[in-house]
Scaffold this motif. Sequence first.
Motif, PDB file in Angstrom:
ATOM      1  N   LEU A  23       0.829  -1.204   0.000  1.00 27.75           N
ATOM      2  CA  LEU A  23       0.000   0.000   0.000  1.00 27.75           C
ATOM      3  C   LEU A  23       0.866   1.259   0.000  1.00 27.75           C
ATOM      4  O   LEU A  23       0.583   2.217  -0.731  1.00 27.75           O
ATOM      5  CB  LEU A  23      -0.953   0.012   1.195  1.00 27.75           C
ATOM      6  CG  LEU A  23      -2.120  -0.966   1.125  1.00 27.75           C
ATOM      7  CD1 LEU A  23      -2.793  -1.089   2.490  1.00 27.75           C
ATOM      8  CD2 LEU A  23      -3.116  -0.540   0.071  1.00 27.75           C
ATOM      9  N   SER A  26       2.345   1.694  -3.448  1.00 29.54           N
ATOM     10  CA  SER A  26       1.330   2.154  -4.391  1.00 29.54           C
ATOM     11  C   SER A  26       0.986   3.625  -4.167  1.00 29.54           C
ATOM     12  O   SER A  26       0.825   4.389  -5.122  1.00 29.54           O
ATOM     13  CB  SER A  26       0.091   1.275  -4.264  1.00 29.54           C
ATOM     14  OG  SER A  26      -0.807   1.538  -5.295  1.00 29.54           O
ATOM     15  N   ARG A  27       0.882   4.027  -2.916  1.00 24.04           N
ATOM     16  CA  ARG A  27       0.613   5.434  -2.602  1.00 24.04           C
ATOM     17  C   ARG A  27       1.774   6.314  -3.089  1.00 24.04           C
ATOM     18  O   ARG A  27       1.556   7.386  -3.652  1.00 24.04           O
ATOM     19  CB  ARG A  27       0.396   5.621  -1.101  1.00 24.04           C
ATOM     20  CG  ARG A  27       0.088   7.052  -0.702  1.00 24.04           C
ATOM     21  CD  ARG A  27      -0.216   7.190   0.767  1.00 24.04           C
ATOM     22  NE  ARG A  27       0.911   6.732   1.562  1.00 24.04           N
ATOM     23  CZ  ARG A  27       0.857   6.532   2.869  1.00 24.04           C
ATOM     24  NH1 ARG A  27      -0.269   6.735   3.535  1.00 24.04           N
ATOM     25  NH2 ARG A  27       1.910   6.124   3.536  1.00 24.04           N
ATOM     26  N   GLN A  29       3.776   5.654  -5.608  1.00 24.65           N
ATOM     27  CA  GLN A  29       3.706   5.709  -7.064  1.00 24.65           C
ATOM     28  C   GLN A  29       2.670   6.740  -7.520  1.00 24.65           C
ATOM     29  O   GLN A  29       2.868   7.426  -8.525  1.00 24.65           O
ATOM     30  CB  GLN A  29       3.375   4.329  -7.636  1.00 24.65           C
ATOM     31  CG  GLN A  29       4.522   3.359  -7.527  1.00 24.65           C
ATOM     32  CD  GLN A  29       4.128   1.932  -7.874  1.00 24.65           C
ATOM     33  OE1 GLN A  29       2.966   1.547  -7.739  1.00 24.65           O
ATOM     34  NE2 GLN A  29       5.099   1.147  -8.318  1.00 24.65           N
ATOM     35  N   THR A  30       1.586   6.869  -6.776  1.00 28.08           N
ATOM     36  CA  THR A  30       0.573   7.876  -7.083  1.00 28.08           C
ATOM     37  C   THR A  30       1.163   9.270  -6.925  1.00 28.08           C
ATOM     38  O   THR A  30       0.973  10.133  -7.786  1.00 28.08           O
ATOM     39  CB  THR A  30      -0.660   7.697  -6.172  1.00 28.08           C
ATOM     40  OG1 THR A  30      -1.195   6.397  -6.374  1.00 28.08           O
ATOM     41  CG2 THR A  30      -1.727   8.738  -6.450  1.00 28.08           C
ATOM     42  N   ASN A 142      -4.876   1.644  -9.748  1.00 30.90           N
ATOM     43  CA  ASN A 142      -4.231   0.504  -9.079  1.00 30.90           C
ATOM     44  C   ASN A 142      -4.211   0.697  -7.563  1.00 30.90           C
ATOM     45  O   ASN A 142      -4.487  -0.236  -6.800  1.00 30.90           O
ATOM     46  CB  ASN A 142      -2.817   0.305  -9.605  1.00 30.90           C
ATOM     47  CG  ASN A 142      -2.795  -0.225 -11.013  1.00 30.90           C
ATOM     48  OD1 ASN A 142      -3.728  -0.867 -11.470  1.00 30.90           O
ATOM     49  ND2 ASN A 142      -1.722   0.055 -11.723  1.00 30.90           N
ATOM     50  N   TYR A 143      -3.884   1.892  -7.138  1.00 22.45           N
ATOM     51  CA  TYR A 143      -3.835   2.197  -5.704  1.00 22.45           C
ATOM     52  C   TYR A 143      -5.219   2.057  -5.073  1.00 22.45           C
ATOM     53  O   TYR A 143      -5.390   1.375  -4.058  1.00 22.45           O
ATOM     54  CB  TYR A 143      -3.284   3.607  -5.502  1.00 22.45           C
ATOM     55  CG  TYR A 143      -3.348   4.119  -4.086  1.00 22.45           C
ATOM     56  CD1 TYR A 143      -2.622   3.517  -3.066  1.00 22.45           C
ATOM     57  CD2 TYR A 143      -4.139   5.219  -3.749  1.00 22.45           C
ATOM     58  CE1 TYR A 143      -2.669   3.985  -1.763  1.00 22.45           C
ATOM     59  CE2 TYR A 143      -4.199   5.700  -2.461  1.00 22.45           C
ATOM     60  CZ  TYR A 143      -3.465   5.082  -1.465  1.00 22.45           C
ATOM     61  OH  TYR A 143      -3.521   5.549  -0.179  1.00 22.45           O
ATOM     62  N   ASN A 144      -6.220   2.692  -5.690  1.00 26.84           N
ATOM     63  CA  ASN A 144      -7.577   2.631  -5.141  1.00 26.84           C
ATOM     64  C   ASN A 144      -8.122   1.205  -5.145  1.00 26.84           C
ATOM     65  O   ASN A 144      -8.881   0.820  -4.252  1.00 26.84           O
ATOM     66  CB  ASN A 144      -8.510   3.569  -5.901  1.00 26.84           C
ATOM     67  CG  ASN A 144      -8.240   5.031  -5.584  1.00 26.84           C
ATOM     68  OD1 ASN A 144      -7.526   5.368  -4.635  1.00 26.84           O
ATOM     69  ND2 ASN A 144      -8.795   5.907  -6.395  1.00 26.84           N
ATOM     70  N   LYS A 146      -6.397  -1.456  -4.596  1.00 25.96           N
ATOM     71  CA  LYS A 146      -5.829  -2.102  -3.403  1.00 25.96           C
ATOM     72  C   LYS A 146      -6.569  -1.685  -2.140  1.00 25.96           C
ATOM     73  O   LYS A 146      -6.702  -2.475  -1.204  1.00 25.96           O
ATOM     74  CB  LYS A 146      -4.344  -1.769  -3.285  1.00 25.96           C
ATOM     75  CG  LYS A 146      -3.505  -2.455  -4.324  1.00 25.96           C
ATOM     76  CD  LYS A 146      -2.054  -2.072  -4.222  1.00 25.96           C
ATOM     77  CE  LYS A 146      -1.291  -2.752  -5.359  1.00 25.96           C
ATOM     78  NZ  LYS A 146       0.108  -2.341  -5.395  1.00 25.96           N
TER      79      LYS A 146
END
Length: 183
Positions: A23, A26-27, A29-30, A142-144, A146
Amino acid sequence: MNWIFFGILALIMFLVMDCYNRLVKSRMQTREAWSQIDVQLKRRNDLLPNLIETVKGYSQYEGGTLEKVAELRNQVAAATSPAEAMKASDALTRQISGIFAVAENYPDLKASSNFSQLQEELTNTENKISYCRQLYNSVVSNYNLKLETFPSNLVAGIFGFKAADFLQTDEGEKEVPKVDFNG
Protein backbone atom coordinates in the motif's frame (compact mmCIF):
# COMPACT_ATOMS: atom_id res chain seq x y z
CA MET A 1 0.69 -26.07 20.86
CA ASN A 2 2.44 -22.77 21.65
CA TRP A 3 4.62 -23.19 18.56
CA ILE A 4 1.59 -23.44 16.34
CA PHE A 5 0.06 -20.32 17.89
CA PHE A 6 3.30 -18.34 17.48
CA GLY A 7 3.69 -19.64 13.92
CA ILE A 8 0.19 -18.49 12.96
CA LEU A 9 0.76 -15.14 14.71
CA ALA A 10 4.07 -14.66 12.87
CA LEU A 11 2.40 -15.52 9.55
CA ILE A 12 -0.40 -13.00 10.18
CA MET A 13 2.13 -10.31 11.14
CA PHE A 14 4.14 -11.03 7.99
CA LEU A 15 1.03 -10.78 5.80
CA VAL A 16 -0.02 -7.49 7.40
CA MET A 17 3.47 -6.03 6.96
CA ASP A 18 3.60 -7.19 3.33
CA CYS A 19 0.18 -5.71 2.63
CA TYR A 20 1.12 -2.45 4.37
CA ASN A 21 4.35 -2.17 2.36
CA ARG A 22 2.47 -2.74 -0.90
CA LEU A 23 0.00 0.00 0.00
CA VAL A 24 2.82 2.42 0.85
CA LYS A 25 4.55 1.61 -2.45
CA SER A 26 1.33 2.15 -4.39
CA ARG A 27 0.61 5.43 -2.60
CA MET A 28 4.16 6.60 -3.38
CA GLN A 29 3.71 5.71 -7.06
CA THR A 30 0.57 7.88 -7.08
CA ARG A 31 2.51 10.80 -5.64
CA GLU A 32 5.32 10.23 -8.13
CA ALA A 33 2.87 10.20 -11.04
CA TRP A 34 1.41 13.52 -9.88
CA SER A 35 4.94 14.88 -9.54
CA GLN A 36 5.57 14.08 -13.21
CA ILE A 37 2.51 16.13 -14.17
CA ASP A 38 3.68 18.94 -11.92
CA VAL A 39 7.10 18.96 -13.62
CA GLN A 40 5.50 19.30 -17.06
CA LEU A 41 3.14 22.04 -15.85
CA LYS A 42 6.14 23.96 -14.52
CA ARG A 43 7.98 23.48 -17.80
CA ARG A 44 5.02 24.88 -19.70
CA ASN A 45 4.71 27.78 -17.27
CA ASP A 46 8.40 28.57 -17.81
CA LEU A 47 7.95 28.62 -21.60
CA LEU A 48 4.87 30.86 -21.62
CA PRO A 49 6.52 34.22 -20.86
CA ASN A 50 8.79 33.72 -23.89
CA LEU A 51 5.79 32.86 -26.06
CA ILE A 52 3.87 35.91 -24.86
CA GLU A 53 6.81 38.24 -25.54
CA THR A 54 7.35 36.73 -28.99
CA VAL A 55 3.70 37.15 -29.91
CA LYS A 56 3.66 40.74 -28.57
CA GLY A 57 6.69 41.56 -30.70
CA TYR A 58 5.14 40.41 -33.97
CA SER A 59 1.49 41.27 -33.72
CA GLN A 60 -1.08 43.59 -32.31
CA TYR A 61 -2.63 40.52 -30.71
CA GLU A 62 -5.50 41.17 -28.36
CA GLY A 63 -3.93 42.15 -25.05
CA GLY A 64 -6.74 40.55 -23.06
CA THR A 65 -5.87 37.13 -24.44
CA LEU A 66 -2.23 37.47 -23.45
CA GLU A 67 -3.27 38.70 -20.02
CA LYS A 68 -5.59 35.69 -19.70
CA VAL A 69 -2.65 33.36 -20.48
CA ALA A 70 -0.60 35.04 -17.75
CA GLU A 71 -3.52 34.81 -15.30
CA LEU A 72 -4.11 31.12 -16.02
CA ARG A 73 -0.37 30.43 -15.77
CA ASN A 74 -0.45 31.92 -12.25
CA GLN A 75 -3.54 29.83 -11.36
CA VAL A 76 -1.72 26.64 -12.37
CA ALA A 77 1.29 27.62 -10.28
CA ALA A 78 -0.88 28.50 -7.25
CA ALA A 79 -3.10 25.37 -7.36
CA THR A 80 -3.33 23.48 -4.11
CA SER A 81 -4.69 20.18 -5.42
CA PRO A 82 -4.27 18.05 -8.54
CA ALA A 83 -7.88 18.70 -9.56
CA GLU A 84 -7.48 22.46 -9.20
CA ALA A 85 -4.18 22.42 -11.12
CA MET A 86 -5.65 20.39 -13.97
CA LYS A 87 -8.72 22.63 -14.25
CA ALA A 88 -6.51 25.70 -14.64
CA SER A 89 -4.18 23.75 -16.91
CA ASP A 90 -7.01 22.72 -19.22
CA ALA A 91 -8.14 26.35 -19.53
CA LEU A 92 -4.55 27.37 -20.22
CA THR A 93 -4.22 24.72 -22.93
CA ARG A 94 -7.30 26.09 -24.68
CA GLN A 95 -5.92 29.63 -24.48
CA ILE A 96 -2.53 28.57 -25.91
CA SER A 97 -4.28 26.78 -28.77
CA GLY A 98 -6.08 30.03 -29.53
CA ILE A 99 -2.77 31.89 -29.76
CA PHE A 100 -1.43 29.29 -32.17
CA ALA A 101 -4.56 29.50 -34.30
CA VAL A 102 -4.42 33.30 -34.52
CA ALA A 103 -0.71 33.17 -35.38
CA GLU A 104 -1.81 31.87 -38.78
CA ASN A 105 -2.96 35.44 -39.54
CA TYR A 106 0.53 36.85 -38.93
CA PRO A 107 2.98 35.48 -41.53
CA ASP A 108 5.98 37.19 -39.90
CA LEU A 109 5.15 35.64 -36.54
CA LYS A 110 4.48 32.25 -38.07
CA ALA A 111 7.82 32.40 -39.90
CA SER A 112 9.75 33.40 -36.78
CA SER A 113 12.14 30.66 -35.75
CA ASN A 114 11.74 31.69 -32.10
CA PHE A 115 7.94 31.33 -32.32
CA SER A 116 8.24 28.02 -34.17
CA GLN A 117 10.63 26.65 -31.57
CA LEU A 118 8.39 27.78 -28.70
CA GLN A 119 5.34 26.35 -30.44
CA GLU A 120 7.09 23.00 -30.89
CA GLU A 121 8.30 22.91 -27.28
CA LEU A 122 4.86 23.79 -25.96
CA THR A 123 3.21 21.19 -28.18
CA ASN A 124 5.66 18.55 -26.92
CA THR A 125 5.02 19.62 -23.35
CA GLU A 126 1.24 19.42 -23.87
CA ASN A 127 1.70 15.88 -25.20
CA LYS A 128 3.78 14.97 -22.15
CA ILE A 129 1.12 16.43 -19.84
CA SER A 130 -1.52 14.33 -21.59
CA TYR A 131 0.58 11.16 -21.23
CA CYS A 132 1.32 11.92 -17.58
CA ARG A 133 -2.39 12.42 -16.88
CA GLN A 134 -3.13 8.99 -18.32
CA LEU A 135 -0.31 7.46 -16.27
CA TYR A 136 -1.52 9.21 -13.12
CA ASN A 137 -5.08 7.91 -13.53
CA SER A 138 -3.75 4.40 -14.15
CA VAL A 139 -1.61 4.49 -11.00
CA VAL A 140 -4.52 5.95 -8.99
CA SER A 141 -6.72 3.13 -10.26
CA ASN A 142 -4.23 0.50 -9.08
CA TYR A 143 -3.84 2.20 -5.70
CA ASN A 144 -7.58 2.63 -5.14
CA LEU A 145 -8.16 -0.97 -6.18
CA LYS A 146 -5.83 -2.10 -3.40
CA LEU A 147 -7.77 0.03 -0.94
CA GLU A 148 -11.00 -1.71 -1.87
CA THR A 149 -9.93 -5.35 -2.18
CA PHE A 150 -9.51 -7.92 0.56
CA PRO A 151 -7.30 -8.22 2.60
CA SER A 152 -5.51 -4.96 1.81
CA ASN A 153 -8.70 -3.00 2.53
CA LEU A 154 -8.48 -4.16 6.15
CA VAL A 155 -4.87 -3.03 6.47
CA ALA A 156 -5.66 0.25 4.68
CA GLY A 157 -8.48 0.93 7.12
CA ILE A 158 -6.33 0.19 10.14
CA PHE A 159 -3.51 2.46 8.97
CA GLY A 160 -5.69 5.26 7.55
CA PHE A 161 -4.90 5.04 3.84
CA LYS A 162 -7.16 7.33 1.80
CA ALA A 163 -8.28 6.95 -1.81
CA ALA A 164 -6.71 9.23 -4.40
CA ASP A 165 -8.82 11.27 -6.80
CA PHE A 166 -8.78 10.68 -10.54
CA LEU A 167 -8.11 13.59 -12.86
CA GLN A 168 -11.42 14.31 -14.57
CA THR A 169 -12.28 15.99 -17.84
CA ASP A 170 -14.66 18.93 -17.58
CA GLU A 171 -18.14 18.22 -18.93
CA GLY A 172 -17.79 21.03 -21.46
CA GLU A 173 -14.75 19.36 -23.00
CA LYS A 174 -16.66 16.13 -23.56
CA GLU A 175 -19.12 17.78 -25.93
CA VAL A 176 -18.65 17.07 -29.62
CA PRO A 177 -17.52 20.28 -31.35
CA LYS A 178 -19.86 21.63 -34.00
CA VAL A 179 -18.33 21.89 -37.44
CA ASP A 180 -20.02 24.20 -39.94
CA PHE A 181 -18.66 24.42 -43.49
CA ASN A 182 -21.52 26.67 -44.64
CA GLY A 183 -20.27 29.84 -42.97
